[in-house]
Design a protein around this motif. Structure first.
Motif, PDB file in Angstrom:
ATOM      1  N   UNK A  45      -0.291   1.992 -11.505  1.00  0.00           N
ATOM      2  CA  UNK A  45      -0.413   0.718 -10.787  1.00  0.00           C
ATOM      3  C   UNK A  45       0.028  -0.455 -11.656  1.00  0.00           C
ATOM      4  N   UNK A  46      -0.367  -0.440 -12.922  1.00  0.00           N
ATOM      5  CA  UNK A  46       0.045  -1.509 -13.838  1.00  0.00           C
ATOM      6  C   UNK A  46       1.550  -1.507 -14.063  1.00  0.00           C
ATOM      7  N   UNK A  47       2.135  -0.317 -14.199  1.00  0.00           N
ATOM      8  CA  UNK A  47       3.590  -0.226 -14.371  1.00  0.00           C
ATOM      9  C   UNK A  47       4.311  -0.815 -13.165  1.00  0.00           C
ATOM     10  N   UNK A  48       3.834  -0.479 -11.969  1.00  0.00           N
ATOM     11  CA  UNK A  48       4.448  -1.009 -10.743  1.00  0.00           C
ATOM     12  C   UNK A  48       4.373  -2.529 -10.740  1.00  0.00           C
ATOM     13  N   UNK A  49       3.193  -3.067 -11.068  1.00  0.00           N
ATOM     14  CA  UNK A  49       2.994  -4.517 -11.052  1.00  0.00           C
ATOM     15  C   UNK A  49       3.930  -5.216 -12.041  1.00  0.00           C
ATOM     16  N   UNK A  50       4.020  -4.703 -13.252  1.00  0.00           N
ATOM     17  CA  UNK A  50       4.833  -5.354 -14.288  1.00  0.00           C
ATOM     18  C   UNK A  50       6.322  -5.207 -14.003  1.00  0.00           C
ATOM     19  N   UNK A  51       6.764  -4.019 -13.689  1.00  0.00           N
ATOM     20  CA  UNK A  51       8.196  -3.777 -13.470  1.00  0.00           C
ATOM     21  C   UNK A  51       8.691  -4.506 -12.231  1.00  0.00           C
ATOM     22  N   UNK A  52       7.811  -4.668 -11.240  1.00  0.00           N
ATOM     23  CA  UNK A  52       8.190  -5.382 -10.013  1.00  0.00           C
ATOM     24  C   UNK A  52       8.508  -6.851 -10.272  1.00  0.00           C
ATOM     25  N   UNK A  53       8.091  -7.389 -11.401  1.00  0.00           N
ATOM     26  CA  UNK A  53       8.454  -8.760 -11.764  1.00  0.00           C
ATOM     27  C   UNK A  53       9.948  -8.882 -12.065  1.00  0.00           C
ATOM     28  N   UNK A  54      10.582  -7.796 -12.466  1.00  0.00           N
ATOM     29  CA  UNK A  54      11.962  -7.830 -12.926  1.00  0.00           C
ATOM     30  C   UNK A  54      12.945  -7.123 -12.005  1.00  0.00           C
ATOM     31  N   UNK A  55      12.453  -6.182 -11.221  1.00  0.00           N
ATOM     32  CA  UNK A  55      13.347  -5.422 -10.355  1.00  0.00           C
ATOM     33  C   UNK A  55      12.604  -4.921  -9.129  1.00  0.00           C
ATOM     34  N   UNK A  56      13.369  -4.645  -8.096  1.00  0.00           N
ATOM     35  CA  UNK A  56      12.801  -4.054  -6.889  1.00  0.00           C
ATOM     36  C   UNK A  56      12.858  -2.543  -7.063  1.00  0.00           C
ATOM     37  N   UNK A  57      11.695  -1.898  -6.959  1.00  0.00           N
ATOM     38  CA  UNK A  57      11.621  -0.454  -7.189  1.00  0.00           C
ATOM     39  C   UNK A  57      11.100   0.251  -5.941  1.00  0.00           C
ATOM     40  N   UNK A  58      11.340   1.547  -5.874  1.00  0.00           N
ATOM     41  CA  UNK A  58      10.821   2.388  -4.799  1.00  0.00           C
ATOM     42  C   UNK A  58       9.473   2.933  -5.264  1.00  0.00           C
ATOM     43  N   UNK A  59       8.395   2.240  -4.897  1.00  0.00           N
ATOM     44  CA  UNK A  59       7.059   2.603  -5.361  1.00  0.00           C
ATOM     45  C   UNK A  59       6.630   3.994  -4.911  1.00  0.00           C
ATOM     46  N   UNK A  60       7.075   4.426  -3.737  1.00  0.00           N
ATOM     47  CA  UNK A  60       6.658   5.724  -3.200  1.00  0.00           C
ATOM     48  C   UNK A  60       7.330   6.881  -3.937  1.00  0.00           C
ATOM     49  N   UNK A  61       8.480   6.649  -4.522  1.00  0.00           N
ATOM     50  CA  UNK A  61       9.185   7.717  -5.238  1.00  0.00           C
ATOM     51  C   UNK A  61       8.908   7.678  -6.737  1.00  0.00           C
ATOM     52  N   UNK A  62       8.148   6.689  -7.194  1.00  0.00           N
ATOM     53  CA  UNK A  62       7.833   6.553  -8.614  1.00  0.00           C
ATOM     54  C   UNK A  62       6.970   7.727  -9.072  1.00  0.00           C
ATOM     55  N   UNK A  63       7.319   8.301 -10.195  1.00  0.00           N
ATOM     56  CA  UNK A  63       6.565   9.422 -10.752  1.00  0.00           C
ATOM     57  C   UNK A  63       6.185   9.099 -12.183  1.00  0.00           C
TER      58      UNK A  63
END
Length: 93
Positions: A45-63
């Motif tokens: 969850x923290x990785x998603x929050x931080x990385x989302x500040x810089x890029x749009x990511x596919x949260x559902x496919x994140x492993x």
């Protein structure tokens, strides 16, 4: 199509045996590293929050997983990037 052909000829890469082996491997690595599933989920969850500040990511496919090699434990993250953001979004208001 290739996945279908592999399944027909008995080369199913996602067989229940393969999935079970991978799950067992992950459980053993987490156990050896002393990391609970809750801690790994919080890290994700923290990785998603931080990385989302810089890029749009596919949260559902994140492993996110831990991998063990003898005396070392590595954090392995596969983060599909949809696109880079032009501006940085900070968490402060």
């Amino acid at each position: 199509m290739l996945e279908f052909i592999n399944r027909i000829f008995g080369r199913d890469t996602h067989s229940s045996r393969t999935v079970a082996k991978e799950r067992l491997r992950l459980v053993l690595v987490h156990d050896r590293a002393g990391v609970s599933p809750e801690l790994l989920q919080a890290l994700k969850s923290d990785l998603i929050r931080v990385i989302s500040n810089y890029m749009e990511i596919d949260e559902h496919a994140l492993e996110v997983s831990l991998d063990s090699n003898e005396n070392q434990v590595a954090l392995v993250a596969n983060i599909p990037v949809k696109k880079m953001k032009r501006t940085v979004q900070t968490g402060t208001a």
